[in-house]
Design a protein around this motif. Sequence first.
Motif, PDB file in Angstrom:
ATOM      1  N   ASP A 190      21.063 -24.058 -11.680  1.00 31.80           N
ATOM      2  CA  ASP A 190      21.290 -25.097 -12.689  1.00 31.80           C
ATOM      3  C   ASP A 190      21.903 -26.343 -12.063  1.00 31.80           C
ATOM      4  O   ASP A 190      21.574 -27.470 -12.442  1.00 31.80           O
ATOM      5  CB  ASP A 190      22.187 -24.569 -13.808  1.00 31.80           C
ATOM      6  CG  ASP A 190      21.511 -23.505 -14.660  1.00 31.80           C
ATOM      7  OD1 ASP A 190      20.264 -23.369 -14.589  1.00 31.80           O
ATOM      8  OD2 ASP A 190      22.231 -22.785 -15.384  1.00 31.80           O
ATOM      9  N   GLY A 191      22.799 -26.144 -11.097  1.00 32.87           N
ATOM     10  CA  GLY A 191      23.409 -27.278 -10.411  1.00 32.87           C
ATOM     11  C   GLY A 191      22.399 -28.081  -9.605  1.00 32.87           C
ATOM     12  O   GLY A 191      22.451 -29.311  -9.579  1.00 32.87           O
ATOM     13  N   VAL A 192      21.488 -27.396  -8.958  1.00 29.37           N
ATOM     14  CA  VAL A 192      20.440 -28.084  -8.202  1.00 29.37           C
ATOM     15  C   VAL A 192      19.561 -28.897  -9.146  1.00 29.37           C
ATOM     16  O   VAL A 192      19.247 -30.061  -8.887  1.00 29.37           O
ATOM     17  CB  VAL A 192      19.587 -27.078  -7.390  1.00 29.37           C
ATOM     18  CG1 VAL A 192      18.329 -27.737  -6.853  1.00 29.37           C
ATOM     19  CG2 VAL A 192      20.406 -26.483  -6.259  1.00 29.37           C
ATOM     20  N   LEU A 193      19.171 -28.298 -10.260  1.00 24.69           N
ATOM     21  CA  LEU A 193      18.304 -29.007 -11.201  1.00 24.69           C
ATOM     22  C   LEU A 193      19.014 -30.178 -11.880  1.00 24.69           C
ATOM     23  O   LEU A 193      18.400 -31.215 -12.124  1.00 24.69           O
ATOM     24  CB  LEU A 193      17.755 -28.045 -12.251  1.00 24.69           C
ATOM     25  CG  LEU A 193      16.756 -27.010 -11.746  1.00 24.69           C
ATOM     26  CD1 LEU A 193      16.260 -26.153 -12.899  1.00 24.69           C
ATOM     27  CD2 LEU A 193      15.592 -27.650 -11.015  1.00 24.69           C
ATOM     28  N   ALA A 194      20.302 -30.022 -12.175  1.00 24.23           N
ATOM     29  CA  ALA A 194      21.029 -31.079 -12.866  1.00 24.23           C
ATOM     30  C   ALA A 194      21.588 -32.124 -11.897  1.00 24.23           C
ATOM     31  O   ALA A 194      21.845 -33.260 -12.302  1.00 24.23           O
ATOM     32  CB  ALA A 194      22.172 -30.477 -13.680  1.00 24.23           C
ATOM     33  N   GLY A 195      21.778 -31.753 -10.637  1.00 23.45           N
ATOM     34  CA  GLY A 195      22.475 -32.640  -9.713  1.00 23.45           C
ATOM     35  C   GLY A 195      21.613 -33.319  -8.677  1.00 23.45           C
ATOM     36  O   GLY A 195      22.122 -34.051  -7.835  1.00 23.45           O
ATOM     37  N   THR A 196      20.328 -33.103  -8.718  1.00 16.89           N
ATOM     38  CA  THR A 196      19.439 -33.755  -7.760  1.00 16.89           C
ATOM     39  C   THR A 196      18.304 -34.410  -8.518  1.00 16.89           C
ATOM     40  O   THR A 196      17.866 -33.921  -9.550  1.00 16.89           O
ATOM     41  CB  THR A 196      18.850 -32.746  -6.754  1.00 16.89           C
ATOM     42  OG1 THR A 196      18.056 -31.794  -7.463  1.00 16.89           O
ATOM     43  CG2 THR A 196      19.936 -32.029  -5.972  1.00 16.89           C
ATOM     44  N   VAL A 197      17.836 -35.517  -8.007  1.00 15.72           N
ATOM     45  CA  VAL A 197      16.727 -36.207  -8.666  1.00 15.72           C
ATOM     46  C   VAL A 197      15.402 -35.724  -8.093  1.00 15.72           C
ATOM     47  O   VAL A 197      14.521 -35.282  -8.826  1.00 15.72           O
ATOM     48  CB  VAL A 197      16.861 -37.737  -8.512  1.00 15.72           C
ATOM     49  CG1 VAL A 197      15.649 -38.451  -9.080  1.00 15.72           C
ATOM     50  CG2 VAL A 197      18.138 -38.216  -9.180  1.00 15.72           C
TER      51      VAL A 197
END
Length: 100
Positions: free
Chosen positions: A44-51
């Motif tokens: 979830d962090g990768v999906l929310a924190g990277t463009v």
Amino acid sequence: GPPFFRFSVDEQFAALLQDRGLTDVEVRTIVFDHSVPTADELWDGVLAGTVRVSALILRQDEPARQRIRAVFDQLVTEYQPGDHLEVPVSVKLAAGSKPR
């Protein structure tokens, strides 16, 4: 956009600051492990924190997203010493002096 790891090379990162007029530029690499409770939280962090990465994944059809997630889950087991993940992190920190 520019290459994702464009300034991961110390000399390129230092040149960026020097080109802006800073002197005595120093670049350091800081390495540590980041504790993450679950693979879901990291995902979830990768999906929310990277463009770029999130756009690349979210534009896939559902079967492709499921395959990507399955590979992700397989890869992160290497960083699971127990009931959490210990994800290795490496960051660059640079500093320089502004001429008087």
